[in-house]
Design a protein around this motif. Structure first.
Motif, PDB file in Angstrom:
ATOM      1  N   VAL A   1       8.439  -1.213  11.634  1.00  0.00           N
ATOM      2  CA  VAL A   1       8.819  -2.225  12.629  1.00  0.00           C
ATOM      3  C   VAL A   1       9.601  -3.376  12.009  1.00  0.00           C
ATOM      4  O   VAL A   1       9.869  -4.366  12.679  1.00  0.00           O
ATOM      5  N   PHE A   2       9.996  -3.261  10.742  1.00  0.00           N
ATOM      6  CA  PHE A   2      10.809  -4.317  10.134  1.00  0.00           C
ATOM      7  C   PHE A   2      12.099  -4.596  10.919  1.00  0.00           C
ATOM      8  O   PHE A   2      12.475  -5.756  11.098  1.00  0.00           O
TER       9      PHE A   2
ATOM     10  N   ASN B   1       0.805  -1.217   0.000  1.00  0.00           N
ATOM     11  CA  ASN B   1       0.000   0.000   0.000  1.00  0.00           C
ATOM     12  C   ASN B   1       0.840   1.270   0.000  1.00  0.00           C
ATOM     13  O   ASN B   1       0.390   2.309  -0.489  1.00  0.00           O
ATOM     14  N   THR B   2       2.049   1.204   0.530  1.00  0.00           N
ATOM     15  CA  THR B   2       2.941   2.359   0.409  1.00  0.00           C
ATOM     16  C   THR B   2       3.235   2.646  -1.058  1.00  0.00           C
ATOM     17  O   THR B   2       3.231   3.809  -1.486  1.00  0.00           O
ATOM     18  N   LEU B   3       3.465   1.605  -1.837  1.00  0.00           N
ATOM     19  CA  LEU B   3       3.748   1.786  -3.259  1.00  0.00           C
ATOM     20  C   LEU B   3       2.479   2.113  -4.043  1.00  0.00           C
ATOM     21  O   LEU B   3       2.486   2.989  -4.911  1.00  0.00           O
ATOM     22  N   VAL B   4       1.387   1.429  -3.738  1.00  0.00           N
ATOM     23  CA  VAL B   4       0.137   1.640  -4.475  1.00  0.00           C
ATOM     24  C   VAL B   4      -0.453   3.017  -4.178  1.00  0.00           C
ATOM     25  O   VAL B   4      -0.857   3.750  -5.083  1.00  0.00           O
ATOM     26  N   PHE B   5      -0.489   3.385  -2.889  1.00  0.00           N
ATOM     27  CA  PHE B   5      -0.999   4.709  -2.524  1.00  0.00           C
ATOM     28  C   PHE B   5       0.015   5.799  -2.854  1.00  0.00           C
ATOM     29  O   PHE B   5      -0.322   6.972  -2.937  1.00  0.00           O
ATOM     30  N   THR B   6       1.285   5.396  -2.988  1.00  0.00           N
ATOM     31  CA  THR B   6       2.392   6.280  -3.359  1.00  0.00           C
ATOM     32  C   THR B   6       2.622   7.357  -2.305  1.00  0.00           C
ATOM     33  O   THR B   6       2.386   8.561  -2.521  1.00  0.00           O
ATOM     34  N   ASN B   7       3.070   6.919  -1.127  1.00  0.00           N
ATOM     35  CA  ASN B   7       3.453   7.866  -0.082  1.00  0.00           C
ATOM     36  C   ASN B   7       4.931   7.711   0.255  1.00  0.00           C
ATOM     37  O   ASN B   7       5.643   6.924  -0.373  1.00  0.00           O
ATOM     38  N   VAL B   8       5.384   8.409   1.260  1.00  0.00           N
ATOM     39  CA  VAL B   8       6.809   8.558   1.532  1.00  0.00           C
ATOM     40  C   VAL B   8       7.363   7.516   2.498  1.00  0.00           C
ATOM     41  O   VAL B   8       8.542   7.554   2.862  1.00  0.00           O
ATOM     42  N   ASN B   9       6.560   6.547   2.920  1.00  0.00           N
ATOM     43  CA  ASN B   9       6.976   5.632   3.986  1.00  0.00           C
ATOM     44  C   ASN B   9       8.198   4.790   3.634  1.00  0.00           C
ATOM     45  O   ASN B   9       8.955   4.402   4.522  1.00  0.00           O
ATOM     46  N   GLY B  10       8.400   4.478   2.359  1.00  0.00           N
ATOM     47  CA  GLY B  10       9.592   3.721   1.974  1.00  0.00           C
ATOM     48  C   GLY B  10      10.863   4.492   2.293  1.00  0.00           C
ATOM     49  O   GLY B  10      11.847   3.916   2.776  1.00  0.00           O
ATOM     50  N   CYS B  11      10.844   5.793   2.038  1.00  0.00           N
ATOM     51  CA  CYS B  11      11.997   6.639   2.360  1.00  0.00           C
ATOM     52  C   CYS B  11      12.197   6.724   3.871  1.00  0.00           C
ATOM     53  O   CYS B  11      13.342   6.752   4.351  1.00  0.00           O
ATOM     54  N   LEU B  12      11.098   6.749   4.621  1.00  0.00           N
ATOM     55  CA  LEU B  12      11.208   6.792   6.082  1.00  0.00           C
ATOM     56  C   LEU B  12      11.824   5.505   6.619  1.00  0.00           C
ATOM     57  O   LEU B  12      12.613   5.540   7.575  1.00  0.00           O
ATOM     58  N   LEU B  13      11.464   4.367   6.030  1.00  0.00           N
ATOM     59  CA  LEU B  13      12.064   3.101   6.468  1.00  0.00           C
ATOM     60  C   LEU B  13      13.570   3.118   6.253  1.00  0.00           C
ATOM     61  O   LEU B  13      14.342   2.714   7.143  1.00  0.00           O
TER      62      LEU B  13
END
Length: 429
Positions: free
Chosen positions: A316-317, A143-155
């Motif tokens: 939390v990964f 959903n981070t990729l599908v919704f396209t938000n910034v959470n991947g960068c935060l991880l």
């Protein structure tokens, strides 16, 4: 040499069998999530308000104009975040969105690699494809990729922050954290870990970076005070949609205020005791301490205040990876029942059992986060009580039972200072 690795051959060990089986699944899953699911998109579009705000910023137009009465995604970044994401509007919306998807995908892949390094795994280990597959099968990454938000960068920023903390590069760790706070304060609770470890210099850059970026952005924005007068009050409210916090779901189901406070205060007590046990007995076991503490702090920060969304769980990964450690608090089935609740992409909405299916779907994240905090408290509490019965309580010495470390009752390499002296004294006795 690289092409030789792709040469088909028959596996000779169980590890090779798992590697050969998992790598195709992992790679093709990544490609599907990035180039098919993400590009297809969904009715929920986190990118559109961010792009519109960036475009408005570059054209010297008002930014904080969202209608908070609607349930559509709103633009909530502070002026510092607006300054950082403004280049998104240089391209047209479609190409910009694709670039942002790729940016987050690359960030998640880099975080995956750094997590492997953090836990001493190589790309040739079974852990590499297993972790990659698990990440891109999860709801939070999809959903981070599908919704396209910034959470991947935060991880990625979170994992880099952990590496820098372990290397005692405090100012750089703070700078990385400051960049994330400049956009959204999701990871801000992790600064408590730096303080617990005496790495107070981290706070200098963690505060300075967003402060400087806000100072630079403020005069460039047409309506900066609207962020203070309109957006901040909205962020303080509890909404009853797309909210997996205790108060969010309680508002949706009409739970009495007194019961909400009892639940929240009870969970606060459990979290406080868990943090105290981790600090008192595990702070010298650095990787375990930082990663476990990060999981407890972040989950508590989503569950107990006013807003927590399911896809925050990506952060939390590092905590989930502690399962490979012998003294992990996640080596039990209730922990993974909880993780299933907030990590799986499965939907529980049912055409036949509509009310029950909707309830399970809406509550599974809240129950999953809550159950995991309870598991951490119970495991640490059980270890504490067992250590007290057996006379093993020492400040700085872990609560781990001897069977976790058969080579020694306490591993000297994991101790220093008073903990090391206490371990030597225990061995003499």
């Amino acid at each position: 040499m690289f092409l030789r690795q792709l040469e088909p051959r028959t596996a000779r060990t169980t590890a090779e069998v798992l590697n050969f089986a998992l790598w195709p699944f992992a790679i093709l899953t990544v490609l599907n999530r990035v180039f098919i699911k993400a590009v297809n998109g969904f009715i929920t579009d986190d990118f559109r308000p961010v792009y519109n705000a960036s475009l408005a910023f570059l054209n010297n137009q008002p930014i904080y104009t969202a209608n908070f009465d609607s349930t559509d995604p709103h633009y909530l970044y502070p002026p510092s975040g607006t300054l950082l994401i403004a280049p998104l509007a240089i391209l047209d919306p479609e190409k910009s969105r694709w670039c942002f998807i790729l940016l987050n995908a690359v960030a998640i892949l880099l975080a995956w690699y750094l997590l492997l390094r953090l836990f001493k795994f190589t790309l040739s280990s079974v852990a590499a494809p297993a972790l990659l597959l698990a990440m891109f099968m999860s709801e939070t990454v999809i959903n981070t990729l599908v919704f396209t938000n910034v959470n991947g960068c935060l991880l990625l920023a979170e994992v880099v922050f952990i590496h820098l903390l372990l290397q005692r590069r405090d100012l750089w760790a703070g700078a990385v954290m400051g960049l994330t706070i400049a956009v959204k304060p999701t990871l801000a609770p992790l600064l408590l870990i730096a303080l617990m470890r005496g790495q107070w210099k981290t706070l200098i850059t963690a505060v300075a970076v967003p402060a400087v970026l806000n100072a630079l952005a403020w005069p460039l924005i047409v309506d900066p005070m609207d962020f203070v007068t309109r957006t901040v009050p909205y962020l303080m409210e509890t909404r009853d949609y797309f909210n997996s916090s205790i108060v969010g779901n309680a508002a949706y189901y009409g739970v009495a205020d007194w019961l909400i406070w009892i639940i929240r205060l009870t969970m606060c007590v459990l979290v406080a005791i868990s943090l105290w046990l981790l600090y008192r007995y595990y702070r010298d076991d650095e990787v375990f301490f930082i990663c476990t503490m990060s999981g407890v702090l972040l989950i508590a920060s989503w569950l107990l205040p006013s807003l927590g969304q399911m896809y925050y769980s990506m952060m939390v990964f590092p905590f989930l990876m502690t399962v490979v450690l012998r003294n992990s608090v996640l080596r039990n089935w209730p922990a993974w029942l909880a993780i299933f609740g907030f990590m799986t992409y499965d939907k529980w909405l049912s055409d036949r059992f509509q009310s029950a299916g909707r309830t399970v779907e809406y509550l599974r994240t809240t129950f999953g986060w809550g159950l995991l905090l309870i598991v951490v408290f119970c495991v640490l509490g059980d270890r504490y009580l067992a250590a007290r019965r057996e006379g093993r309580l020492r400040v700085g010495v872990t609560l781990d039972p001897p069977w976790m470390h058969p080579e020694a009752a306490v591993t000297p390499e994991r101790l220093n200072g008073r903990g090391r002296a206490a371990a030597v004294e225990t061995a003499k006795q």
